[in-house]
Design a protein around this motif. Sequence first.
Motif, mmCIF file in Angstrom:
data_model
loop_
_atom_site.group_PDB
_atom_site.id
_atom_site.type_symbol
_atom_site.label_atom_id
_atom_site.label_comp_id
_atom_site.label_asym_id
_atom_site.label_seq_id
_atom_site.Cartn_x
_atom_site.Cartn_y
_atom_site.Cartn_z
ATOM 1 N N GLY A 57 21.833 -12.960 -39.472
ATOM 2 C CA GLY A 57 20.485 -13.020 -38.936
ATOM 3 C C GLY A 57 20.495 -12.886 -37.428
ATOM 4 O O GLY A 57 21.558 -12.872 -36.793
ATOM 5 N N VAL A 58 19.296 -12.793 -36.845
ATOM 6 C CA VAL A 58 19.133 -12.565 -35.411
ATOM 7 C C VAL A 58 18.021 -13.453 -34.869
ATOM 8 O O VAL A 58 16.977 -13.625 -35.518
ATOM 9 N N ILE A 59 18.254 -14.009 -33.677
ATOM 10 C CA ILE A 59 17.224 -14.688 -32.889
ATOM 11 C C ILE A 59 17.093 -13.924 -31.574
ATOM 12 O O ILE A 59 18.102 -13.538 -30.973
ATOM 13 N N CYS A 60 15.872 -13.691 -31.110
ATOM 14 C CA CYS A 60 15.667 -13.132 -29.771
ATOM 15 C C CYS A 60 14.654 -14.000 -29.037
ATOM 16 O O CYS A 60 13.525 -14.180 -29.505
ATOM 17 N N LEU A 61 15.076 -14.543 -27.910
ATOM 18 C CA LEU A 61 14.265 -15.491 -27.145
ATOM 19 C C LEU A 61 13.384 -14.785 -26.123
ATOM 20 O O LEU A 61 13.330 -13.549 -26.067
ATOM 21 N N GLY A 62 12.697 -15.578 -25.306
ATOM 22 C CA GLY A 62 11.749 -15.053 -24.330
ATOM 23 C C GLY A 62 12.347 -14.849 -22.950
ATOM 24 O O GLY A 62 13.531 -15.092 -22.702
ATOM 25 N N GLY A 63 11.491 -14.424 -22.043
ATOM 26 C CA GLY A 63 11.906 -14.196 -20.659
ATOM 27 C C GLY A 63 10.734 -13.712 -19.839
ATOM 28 O O GLY A 63 9.687 -13.336 -20.376
#
Length: 251
Positions: A50-56
């Motif tokens: 699986g994949v998590i992509c956070l903010g910025g």
Amino acid sequence: MTAPRLLVLQPSQSDPLAKLGEWLEAEGVELHLVPLKEEPAPASLDGYQGVICLGGEMGALDDLEHPWLADARRLLSSAVSQSLPTLAICLGAQLLAVATGGQVRRGPQGPEVGVLLVAKRDAAGMDPLFADLPFTPDVLQFHSDEVHVLPPSAEHLAASPKYPNQAFRVGSSAYGLQFHIETTPEIVLNWAAKDPESAACARPTDFDLDFLAEAHRDFEEVWQPFVARFAKLVRGELSPAGCLGTQLPLV
């Protein structure tokens, strides 16, 4: 049994995994964090479940200043094509949208900031992660861009009065959340200090430490079970959403 392994893409040090990491580790999920400003993104998703992509703070298409954004979009597109469970938050949701045919723009109504409500859409009632959420869960907002057009065939799962595309699913198991569920009060106060112009769009009480602490207790009550369901999806213990398309009547 081997623990499932998630790739975590972190565009900015200002938005760490924080509570999301704690909740996932409590579910027995192994996390491989890649700070994109400092490390190259993996060439593929081999070995990840699986994949998590956070903010910025950057925009989803600010490739001139942040060329690694293209790698994040490539991996998110690959995750969708491989039906890997994916959770993309704020900037991550915008990257997921662009990577799969949606459009992102500067929000014409200005920043959406503070402790606010989103409302589930009808499709959320049939979604394995969203079905058990309250109808109007509390979330933390801190963004200036919006997902203006959802990707083709995306399921619209939650909305707010200011910006309607608050949560969506692409394919069977890739989720974009425009809002934040991973924060701590200290992280939010840091964002407000770094971006006072956006922070001024919120109610003044939204940056009171006691208020934020209580709000985060409410977030945890709602969103930790949501993350637990995501972990079950990663482990194969929860069926992903069914195929989209017109339902024909039975005869």
